[in-house]
Design a protein around this motif. Structure first.
Motif, short mmCIF file in Angstrom:
data_model
loop_
_atom_site.label_atom_id
_atom_site.label_comp_id
_atom_site.label_asym_id
_atom_site.label_seq_id
_atom_site.Cartn_x
_atom_site.Cartn_y
_atom_site.Cartn_z
N ALA A 94 -20.29 43.36 5.21
CA ALA A 94 -19.93 41.95 4.98
C ALA A 94 -19.34 41.76 3.71
CB ALA A 94 -20.94 41.17 5.54
N PHE A 95 -20.43 41.87 2.65
CA PHE A 95 -20.18 41.77 1.42
C PHE A 95 -19.12 42.43 0.74
CE2 PHE A 95 -21.19 42.28 -3.25
CZ PHE A 95 -21.46 41.05 -3.79
N VAL A 96 -19.09 43.81 0.88
CA VAL A 96 -17.93 44.44 0.09
C VAL A 96 -16.72 44.14 0.56
CG1 VAL A 96 -16.98 46.76 -0.32
CG2 VAL A 96 -19.49 46.27 -0.18
N PRO A 97 -16.21 43.94 1.73
CA PRO A 97 -15.02 43.30 2.42
C PRO A 97 -14.76 42.02 1.71
CG PRO A 97 -16.14 44.39 4.08
CD PRO A 97 -16.92 44.24 2.83
N ILE A 98 -15.36 41.05 1.78
CA ILE A 98 -15.37 39.88 1.09
C ILE A 98 -15.24 40.02 -0.38
CG2 ILE A 98 -16.49 37.55 0.47
CD1 ILE A 98 -17.57 37.90 3.28
N VAL B 42 -20.19 53.67 19.77
CA VAL B 42 -18.67 53.88 19.62
C VAL B 42 -17.99 52.69 19.05
CG1 VAL B 42 -16.46 54.47 21.05
CG2 VAL B 42 -18.52 55.63 21.39
N ILE B 43 -18.27 51.53 19.61
CA ILE B 43 -17.72 50.20 18.97
C ILE B 43 -18.01 49.97 17.38
CG2 ILE B 43 -17.86 47.89 19.02
CD1 ILE B 43 -18.01 47.80 22.08
N CYS B 44 -19.41 50.64 17.00
CA CYS B 44 -19.66 50.28 15.74
C CYS B 44 -18.76 51.03 14.67
CB CYS B 44 -21.06 50.84 15.16
SG CYS B 44 -21.53 50.54 13.70
N LEU B 45 -18.51 52.51 15.23
CA LEU B 45 -17.75 53.16 14.36
C LEU B 45 -16.17 52.96 14.32
CD1 LEU B 45 -19.21 56.75 15.42
CD2 LEU B 45 -19.34 55.53 13.42
N VAL B 46 -15.43 52.55 15.46
CA VAL B 46 -14.30 52.22 15.40
C VAL B 46 -13.97 50.87 14.65
CG1 VAL B 46 -12.49 51.02 17.01
CG2 VAL B 46 -13.75 53.00 17.82
N SER B 47 -15.00 49.93 14.83
CA SER B 47 -15.04 48.79 13.98
C SER B 47 -15.13 48.74 12.23
CB SER B 47 -16.01 47.75 14.50
OG SER B 47 -15.66 47.35 15.77
N LEU B 48 -15.95 49.94 12.24
CA LEU B 48 -16.24 49.88 10.63
C LEU B 48 -15.30 50.59 9.84
CD1 LEU B 48 -20.18 50.65 10.30
CD2 LEU B 48 -18.86 48.53 9.63
N ILE B 49 -14.48 51.52 10.51
CA ILE B 49 -13.66 52.43 9.84
C ILE B 49 -12.39 51.57 9.20
CG2 ILE B 49 -11.69 54.36 10.20
CD1 ILE B 49 -13.72 55.61 12.16
N PRO B 50 -11.90 50.59 10.00
CA PRO B 50 -10.78 49.85 9.38
C PRO B 50 -11.10 49.08 8.31
CG PRO B 50 -11.05 49.01 11.53
CD PRO B 50 -11.90 50.37 11.39
N PHE B 51 -12.36 48.57 8.42
CA PHE B 51 -12.93 47.76 6.92
C PHE B 51 -13.25 48.93 5.78
CE2 PHE B 51 -13.81 44.65 10.03
CZ PHE B 51 -13.53 43.27 9.56
N VAL B 52 -13.53 49.92 6.00
CA VAL B 52 -13.93 50.83 4.95
C VAL B 52 -12.30 51.15 4.38
CG1 VAL B 52 -14.48 53.45 4.50
CG2 VAL B 52 -15.73 51.81 5.88
N LEU B 53 -11.52 51.45 5.29
CA LEU B 53 -10.06 51.66 4.52
C LEU B 53 -9.52 50.44 3.80
CD1 LEU B 53 -8.46 53.26 7.70
CD2 LEU B 53 -9.02 54.44 5.63
N PHE B 54 -9.82 49.36 4.41
CA PHE B 54 -9.55 48.07 3.63
C PHE B 54 -9.89 47.83 2.30
CE2 PHE B 54 -10.45 43.84 2.59
CZ PHE B 54 -9.26 43.13 2.79
N CYS B 55 -11.47 48.40 2.27
CA CYS B 55 -11.92 48.36 1.04
C CYS B 55 -11.47 49.43 -0.22
CB CYS B 55 -13.48 48.31 1.00
SG CYS B 55 -14.19 47.30 1.98
N VAL B 56 -11.27 50.42 0.43
CA VAL B 56 -10.92 51.78 -0.25
C VAL B 56 -9.25 51.23 -0.93
CG1 VAL B 56 -10.26 54.18 -0.39
CG2 VAL B 56 -12.35 53.52 0.67
N LEU B 57 -8.39 50.98 -0.03
CA LEU B 57 -7.46 50.98 -0.43
C LEU B 57 -6.83 49.63 -1.07
CD1 LEU B 57 -5.40 52.06 2.68
CD2 LEU B 57 -5.87 53.14 0.77
#
Length: 424
Positions: free
Chosen positions: A206-210, A122-137
């Motif tokens: 780690a790499f894509v958000p950076i 659960v924590i993994c999904l909640v933590s990764l989703i905002p980073f996915v949005l950060f990368c896409v937007l």
């Protein structure tokens, strides 16, 4: 920073492959300790377990502190510091909170791997989703020219000790997964798949958000500091995402704490099952969790949580490096002297090919040692040497029957009625 991700390939891939191969060959709670025991005997096995436990507990001491700091950032501002912050003037509140969080998360660990695993997903999904949005937007705002910016002063202006230690801390501990191998169905199939997915997720998350953050932000890199992704999210996407990222960071620290404590405590229980530690340390609760292993790990966390972030990272990296060197040599030794040992999964590279592959992470260990502070070298050296003294005290206790030790060569039956061979 972007070039630093080569370390993932040099270190993480090699360690993950070793973990997948030997976890399938020796699926038991002691994890990498079993590999070293099989290769070099109980003395070096204890040293490996001692170093792994010390580095693991040191690592775990960081997460309650980071969790609190994330909450402080979420609930307060610079003009009105929280009473829990370092500059809030009431350190007793801070330490009470850290103690309470540690005790609460320790109890969750006590309730069993099934609960820990579900919470981690659960924590993994909640933590990764905002980073996915950060990368896409944020991708639309990326200017690739910014990736080539260098610090003022060029190559020698880089704080290499901080950079390398932080990278190394973020991509090590793959062998911790071996401590759960006795609880996993069909490890010969599931471990290679799990380790492969894990390496890919760690790299991409780690790499894509950076990549997006450095390319889309107009702020100079000199302003980046711990937790700066929250500022990047506010600048690049909007305030709503910055709050989500802050919450995700707080929850991530909970997940990391639970995973690390599970690994450390199960390793202690596995070492007791192997006769390396007193058998009482292998005692399981009604939830089939290692009672004393959890208590020892929790006590270690509480003893170390007063240290600073950089001090803990320096020390645990050095301890981990020494332990990993023992593990790598044990792997190569088993490949050479026991080539026919059953390995449900085997890395498709011969002995000399593995020597070449492991030469790169071994060389990187020397790099970490070179960039370590004198104080960290002294503390890590003293803790490493203390393992020799503790081993001989345990041997004395065994010889004089001060406490009971399991027969390392006797087959053992676990709570799920699966028979495990103590020594392959």
């Amino acid at each position: 920073g972007l070039w630093g991700f080569i370390v993932v390939v040099v270190w993480a891939v090699a360690e993950a492959l070793i973990t997948a191969e030997l976890s399938s060959a020796m699926p038991e709670a002691s994890g990498s300790v079993a590999w070293v025991d099989c290769a070099f005997g109980p003395f070096w096995a204890f040293q490996k377990g001692w170093l792994s436990w010390l580095s693991g507990v040191s690592d775990n001491a960081l997460y309650p502190i980071l969790f609190l700091d994330c909450l402080i950032g979420l609930l307060s501002d610079s003009d009105h510091p929280s009473v829990f912050s370092q500059d809030g003037g009431h350190l007793i509140y801070r330490w009470t909170f850290i103690f309470s969080v540690t005790v609460g998360l320790t109890y969750l660990n006590y309730r069993g791997l099934d609960i820990v695993g579900k919470v981690a997903i659960v924590i993994c999904l909640v933590s990764l989703i905002p980073f996915v949005l950060f990368c896409v937007l944020g991708a639309a705002k990326v200017d690739p020219k910014r990736w080539l910016d260098a610090p003022k002063g060029g190559f020698w202006a880089v704080d290499w000790r901080l950079l390398l230690n932080t990278f190394f801390w973020n991509i090590n501990f793959w062998e911790s997964a071996a401590s759960f191998s006795g609880e996993v169905e069909n490890p010969g199939k599931n471990y290679p798949i799990g380790m492969g997915i894990a390496v890919l997720l760690v790299f991409l998350s780690a790499f894509v958000p950076i990549l997006v953050g450095t390319g889309a932000s107009t702020a100079p890199y000199s302003e980046w500091k711990d937790g700066y992704f929250i500022t990047l999210a506010r600048e690049i996407v909007g305030p709503w995402l910055s709050y989500w990222l802050m919450l995700a960071s707080a929850l991530t620290n909970i997940g990391m704490f639970e995973a690390e404590m599970s690994s450390d405590s199960w390793q202690i229980a596995g070492m007791a099952d192997r006769g390396i530690l007193p058998s009482v340390l292998g005692k399981r609760s009604k939830y089939d969790t290692p009672v004393y292993g959890i208590l020892l790990s929790s006590a270690g966390v509480l003893c170390l949580c007063w240290m600073s972030f950089s001090e803990v990272i320096d020390m645990l990296n050095l301890l981990f490096c020494i332990g990993q060197a023992i593990e790598f040599f044990a792997f190569l030794h088993l490949r050479r002297v026991k080539p026919d040992m059953p390995r449900p999964f085997k890395v498709g590279v011969g002995f000399y090919g593995m020597c070449v592959m492991l030469s790169f992470p071994l060389a990187f260990i020397l790099v970490i040692l070179y960039f370590s502070s004198t104080a960290s070298l002294i503390v890590a050296g003293a803790l490493s040497l203390s393992g020799i003294a503790v081993h001989y005290l345990l041997e004395m206790a065994k010889a004089r029957n001060w406490c009971h030790f399991e027969d390392a060569y006797a087959p053992k039956e676990d709570s799920n009625n699966r028979v495990e061979a103590a020594v392959i």
